[in-house]
Design a protein around this motif. Sequence first.
Motif, PDB file in Angstrom:
ATOM      1  N   PRO A 179       0.788  -1.239   0.000  1.00  0.00           N
ATOM      2  CA  PRO A 179       0.000   0.000   0.000  1.00  0.00           C
ATOM      3  C   PRO A 179       0.819   1.289   0.000  1.00  0.00           C
ATOM      4  CG  PRO A 179      -0.976  -1.584   1.496  1.00  0.00           C
ATOM      5  CD  PRO A 179       0.326  -2.179   1.048  1.00  0.00           C
ATOM      6  N   GLU A 180       1.952   1.344   0.702  1.00  0.00           N
ATOM      7  CA  GLU A 180       2.735   2.574   0.761  1.00  0.00           C
ATOM      8  C   GLU A 180       4.125   2.403   0.144  1.00  0.00           C
ATOM      9  OE1 GLU A 180       2.767   4.309   4.650  1.00  0.00           O
ATOM     10  OE2 GLU A 180       0.579   4.279   4.830  1.00  0.00           O
ATOM     11  N   GLU A 181       4.282   1.418  -0.708  1.00  0.00           N
ATOM     12  CA  GLU A 181       5.576   1.120  -1.317  1.00  0.00           C
ATOM     13  C   GLU A 181       5.982   2.211  -2.301  1.00  0.00           C
ATOM     14  OE1 GLU A 181       7.689  -3.030  -2.648  1.00  0.00           O
ATOM     15  OE2 GLU A 181       5.596  -2.717  -3.208  1.00  0.00           O
ATOM     16  N   THR A 182       7.241   2.631  -2.222  1.00  0.00           N
ATOM     17  CA  THR A 182       7.753   3.646  -3.138  1.00  0.00           C
ATOM     18  C   THR A 182       8.327   2.992  -4.391  1.00  0.00           C
ATOM     19  OG1 THR A 182       9.988   3.626  -2.227  1.00  0.00           O
ATOM     20  CG2 THR A 182       8.383   5.102  -1.178  1.00  0.00           C
ATOM     21  N   CYS A 183       8.603   3.841  -5.377  1.00  0.00           N
ATOM     22  CA  CYS A 183       9.188   3.336  -6.621  1.00  0.00           C
ATOM     23  C   CYS A 183      10.505   2.627  -6.356  1.00  0.00           C
ATOM     24  CB  CYS A 183       9.390   4.501  -7.593  1.00  0.00           C
ATOM     25  SG  CYS A 183      10.055   4.012  -9.195  1.00  0.00           S
ATOM     26  N   GLY A 184      11.348   3.228  -5.522  1.00  0.00           N
ATOM     27  CA  GLY A 184      12.629   2.609  -5.231  1.00  0.00           C
ATOM     28  C   GLY A 184      12.495   1.244  -4.584  1.00  0.00           C
ATOM     29  N   GLU A 185      11.559   1.125  -3.663  1.00  0.00           N
ATOM     30  CA  GLU A 185      11.349  -0.154  -2.976  1.00  0.00           C
ATOM     31  C   GLU A 185      10.773  -1.207  -3.908  1.00  0.00           C
ATOM     32  OE1 GLU A 185      10.477   1.952   1.374  1.00  0.00           O
ATOM     33  OE2 GLU A 185       8.832   1.431   0.017  1.00  0.00           O
ATOM     34  N   LEU A 186       9.791  -0.802  -4.710  1.00  0.00           N
ATOM     35  CA  LEU A 186       9.183  -1.746  -5.644  1.00  0.00           C
ATOM     36  C   LEU A 186      10.180  -2.147  -6.725  1.00  0.00           C
ATOM     37  CD1 LEU A 186       6.763  -3.315  -6.689  1.00  0.00           C
ATOM     38  CD2 LEU A 186       5.951  -1.214  -7.804  1.00  0.00           C
ATOM     39  N   GLN A 187      10.967  -1.193  -7.176  1.00  0.00           N
ATOM     40  CA  GLN A 187      11.974  -1.499  -8.194  1.00  0.00           C
ATOM     41  C   GLN A 187      12.963  -2.551  -7.692  1.00  0.00           C
ATOM     42  OE1 GLN A 187      13.981   1.651 -10.698  1.00  0.00           O
ATOM     43  NE2 GLN A 187      15.724   1.045  -9.434  1.00  0.00           N
ATOM     44  N   ALA A 188      13.391  -2.424  -6.443  1.00  0.00           N
ATOM     45  CA  ALA A 188      14.334  -3.385  -5.883  1.00  0.00           C
ATOM     46  C   ALA A 188      13.714  -4.781  -5.828  1.00  0.00           C
ATOM     47  CB  ALA A 188      14.775  -2.940  -4.492  1.00  0.00           C
ATOM     48  N   ARG A 189      12.448  -4.859  -5.438  1.00  0.00           N
ATOM     49  CA  ARG A 189      11.773  -6.169  -5.389  1.00  0.00           C
ATOM     50  C   ARG A 189      11.637  -6.760  -6.776  1.00  0.00           C
ATOM     51  NH1 ARG A 189       6.706  -7.658  -3.490  1.00  0.00           N
ATOM     52  NH2 ARG A 189       5.770  -5.603  -3.747  1.00  0.00           N
ATOM     53  N   LEU A 190      11.224  -5.925  -7.736  1.00  0.00           N
ATOM     54  CA  LEU A 190      11.031  -6.422  -9.099  1.00  0.00           C
ATOM     55  C   LEU A 190      12.360  -6.811  -9.744  1.00  0.00           C
ATOM     56  CD1 LEU A 190       8.301  -3.955 -10.401  1.00  0.00           C
ATOM     57  CD2 LEU A 190       8.024  -6.399  -9.947  1.00  0.00           C
TER      58      LEU A 190
END
Length: 332
Positions: A179-190
């Motif tokens: 819900p509050e994930e940032t681009c940087g955080e999501l990018q790292a996961r992806l």
Amino acid sequence: MTTDEAPQSESDRTHGGAPTGWRIVFFGTPDFAVPSLRALVQARERVVGVVTQPDKPAGRGQKPTPPPVKLVAQELQLPVLQPSKVGDNPELFAALRAWRPDVIVVAAYGKILPREILEIPPHGCINVHASLLPKYRGAAPIQWALLNGEQVTGITIMLMSEEMDAGPVLLQRSVFIEPEETCGELQARLAREGAECLVEALRAWHAGRLTPQPQDSSQVTFAPALRKEQALIDWNQSADAISRLVRAFAPNPGAFFLWQGKRVKVYRARALEDAGSEGTLPGTVLEVEPRLVVACRVGALELIEVQLEGRRKSAGSAFARGVRWRPGDRLV
């Protein structure tokens, strides 16, 4: 197990079988591409060369800075090319042919490969893309997924064609967006998911277990590169829309608003339903303690982490105390 079968290592089991033995040339540039390159090497695939973009000036001194993929390639002692252009470049084409790749792997290289390169490897060019194609073709799929409030995105491993992100799909994996994930955080996961999917798809493709699936052209959406000026916060938007903007531009370049002629970047924010903003002009400070809250056209926004131009990041309430904001102040 027969006598001519080698026992599988932990890496083999994780990635779905023994290495392909294919000669691989890797194209990639930013942090997103690094896990894919490392995964290929750790899985004992034959990476014979790396192509990345040229060093670029960075920081206050504008010192030439190598891209992340170059640094990792050097660490892994892999040959590196940094062409200034990939189209109409006979020297690059000759160098790639000399590497004799069976397959080319591309992960966020940053430039469209011409037909002359796509036709070099006999087993095609494989791309790691951070969306569930055909949705979000283009340079900024993660940011647009966040801007549009998507709850699910994913990774697509595809065979490349001359049309951008339009080639047939080899493998896809869905990823839920927090819900509050940032681009940087999501990018790292992806990036991590993409690395796993890449090795899995590469080995299945080598074994003949994959049938490329054409994309549904009726479902195509695009994700063009975003400009820095698009990160400007407009308090006349809803709190939900602004919170999505903040997430999409965090950590870099950072969503921002202007106050007394200076930029105030917002790295974390949360849309609120209980802040009592109804009837208040957008951009009005509603609270400063224990949280910093600003009225929007619809709802209100808690500013969790902010940074005034020339200063360090700080918590919203601490920042408000430092600049002496009071409830009722306008930020427009």
